[in-house]
Design a protein around this motif. Structure first.
Motif, PDB file in Angstrom:
ATOM      1  N   LYS A   2       0.667  -1.477   0.431  1.00  0.00           N
ATOM      2  CA  LYS A   2       0.344  -0.580  -0.066  1.00  0.00           C
ATOM      3  C   LYS A   2       0.674   1.219   0.492  1.00  0.00           C
ATOM      4  O   LYS A   2       1.831   1.263   0.763  1.00  0.00           O
ATOM      5  CB  LYS A   2      -0.800  -0.037   0.765  1.00  0.00           C
ATOM      6  CG  LYS A   2      -2.244  -1.081   0.717  1.00  0.00           C
ATOM      7  CD  LYS A   2      -3.240  -0.852   2.462  1.00  0.00           C
ATOM      8  CE  LYS A   2      -4.032  -2.082   2.488  1.00  0.00           C
ATOM      9  NZ  LYS A   2      -4.925  -2.021   3.458  1.00  0.00           N
ATOM     10  N   ALA A  96     -12.182   7.935  -9.393  1.00  0.00           N
ATOM     11  CA  ALA A  96     -12.377   7.990  -7.584  1.00  0.00           C
ATOM     12  C   ALA A  96     -11.596   8.876  -6.992  1.00  0.00           C
ATOM     13  O   ALA A  96     -11.005   9.280  -5.855  1.00  0.00           O
ATOM     14  CB  ALA A  96     -12.483   6.563  -7.171  1.00  0.00           C
ATOM     15  N   SER A 202      -6.021  -0.674  -7.163  1.00  0.00           N
ATOM     16  CA  SER A 202      -7.154   0.318  -6.613  1.00  0.00           C
ATOM     17  C   SER A 202      -7.665   1.614  -5.719  1.00  0.00           C
ATOM     18  O   SER A 202      -5.810   1.644  -5.033  1.00  0.00           O
ATOM     19  CB  SER A 202      -7.823  -0.830  -5.722  1.00  0.00           C
ATOM     20  OG  SER A 202      -7.385  -0.503  -4.350  1.00  0.00           O
ATOM     21  N   LEU A 204      -8.057   4.718  -2.525  1.00  0.00           N
ATOM     22  CA  LEU A 204      -9.085   4.982  -1.356  1.00  0.00           C
ATOM     23  C   LEU A 204      -9.144   5.993  -0.575  1.00  0.00           C
ATOM     24  O   LEU A 204      -7.754   6.382  -0.284  1.00  0.00           O
ATOM     25  CB  LEU A 204      -8.995   3.911  -0.928  1.00  0.00           C
ATOM     26  CG  LEU A 204      -9.945   3.832   0.566  1.00  0.00           C
ATOM     27  CD1 LEU A 204     -11.145   4.048   0.315  1.00  0.00           C
ATOM     28  CD2 LEU A 204      -9.257   2.955   1.892  1.00  0.00           C
ATOM     29  N   THR A 206      -9.563   9.208   1.340  1.00  0.00           N
ATOM     30  CA  THR A 206      -9.458   9.153   3.029  1.00  0.00           C
ATOM     31  C   THR A 206      -9.208  10.626   3.710  1.00  0.00           C
ATOM     32  O   THR A 206      -8.967  11.046   2.658  1.00  0.00           O
ATOM     33  CB  THR A 206      -8.947   8.392   4.254  1.00  0.00           C
ATOM     34  OG1 THR A 206      -7.099   8.661   3.977  1.00  0.00           O
ATOM     35  CG2 THR A 206      -8.766   6.961   3.120  1.00  0.00           C
ATOM     36  N   GLU A 211      -5.119   6.116  -0.573  1.00  0.00           N
ATOM     37  CA  GLU A 211      -3.773   5.095  -0.284  1.00  0.00           C
ATOM     38  C   GLU A 211      -3.897   4.386  -1.455  1.00  0.00           C
ATOM     39  O   GLU A 211      -5.395   3.498  -2.413  1.00  0.00           O
ATOM     40  CB  GLU A 211      -5.229   4.320   0.607  1.00  0.00           C
ATOM     41  CG  GLU A 211      -4.619   2.951   1.078  1.00  0.00           C
ATOM     42  CD  GLU A 211      -4.865   2.268   1.928  1.00  0.00           C
ATOM     43  OE1 GLU A 211      -4.500   2.770   3.448  1.00  0.00           O
ATOM     44  OE2 GLU A 211      -5.348   1.097   2.400  1.00  0.00           O
ATOM     45  N   SER A 213      -3.177   0.577  -3.458  1.00  0.00           N
ATOM     46  CA  SER A 213      -3.077  -0.505  -3.505  1.00  0.00           C
ATOM     47  C   SER A 213      -2.958  -1.447  -4.689  1.00  0.00           C
ATOM     48  O   SER A 213      -3.547  -0.574  -5.003  1.00  0.00           O
ATOM     49  CB  SER A 213      -4.198  -1.199  -2.631  1.00  0.00           C
ATOM     50  OG  SER A 213      -4.063  -0.584  -1.316  1.00  0.00           O
TER      51      SER A 213
END
Length: 216
Positions: A2, A96, A202, A204, A206, A211, A213
């Protein structure tokens, strides 16, 4: 694995989109127009470098400005002819991300970069192009400028690149590097992480940042 970051910086050609067919068509025509032999033209690396540097390697200095304008026109005009396509994973990955967490950093001129990005529906809030800098990749200037525009410490940025020169620029800027094996073999690039393309990752978002991964 990560990777945590505050901002993501993307090269364009070979990272977000592919324009290799267009580049080959346009530069081959350009070389013919300027009387370059196949041997002369074949000695020069095209990918990931500003057009002005390529022209300067091949032509007398007094011809370079006109030659750079000519290749820009040829490439812009070729965009509607299928000159650009999205690479796997690009749309989902960028969708995203918040607009203020990423930038496109390209060796193309702004006019050409915007034409290619518009053709595939990518609208970056921050775009660093050849027009914005004095030294292109592998110099770190383009990526340092992008970090500055986003207001993020370079140490908290991740660079996504397919070309050795771009990866070198990212490392020189003190940034984490992710290599996409789209135009070079995995063993030909050096980075903190090497994947086939953005579909292998992918993301994410926050409150603390972004992040990244590797997908299982």
């Amino acid at each position: 694995m990560k990777i945590h970051a505050q901002a993501l910086l993307f090269d364009n050609d070979g990272t977000l989109v592919s324009s290799l067919d267009s580049v080959h068509r346009c530069w081959t025509r350009w070389a013919t127009e300027y009387g370059l032999t196949a041997e002369e033209f074949g000695r020069v690396e095209l990918h990931g470098r500003p057009a002005v540097e390529i022209a300067a390697d091949l032509l007398p200095a007094d011809v370079v400005p006109e030659a750079v304008a000519r290749i820009e026109l040829l490439e812009v005009e070729d965009v509607p002819n299928g000159g650009v396509r999205l690479l796997p994973g690009t749309k989902d990955f960028l969708d995203a991300l918040p607009a203020d967490r990423w930038a496109v950093v390209t060796s193309a001129t702004r006019r050409l970069a915007e034409a290619r990005l518009d053709a595939v529906g990518i609208l970056p809030k921050t775009l660093i192009a050849a027009d914005d800098i004095t030294r292109g990749k592998p110099d770190p200037e383009p990526y340092l400028l992008a970090a500055h525009r986003l207001g993020v410490d370079p140490a908290h940025c991740v660079v996504f690149e397919d070309a050795p020169a771009g990866l070198e620029a990212g490392r020189a800027a003190g940034m984490t590097t992710v290599a996409l094996a789209t135009t070079h073999q995995a063993h030909e690039v050096t980075a903190d992480l090497v994947v086939k393309d953005l579909s292998a990752l992918s993301v994410l978002v926050t409150d603390g940042g972004v992040e990244i991964s590797v997908r299982d």
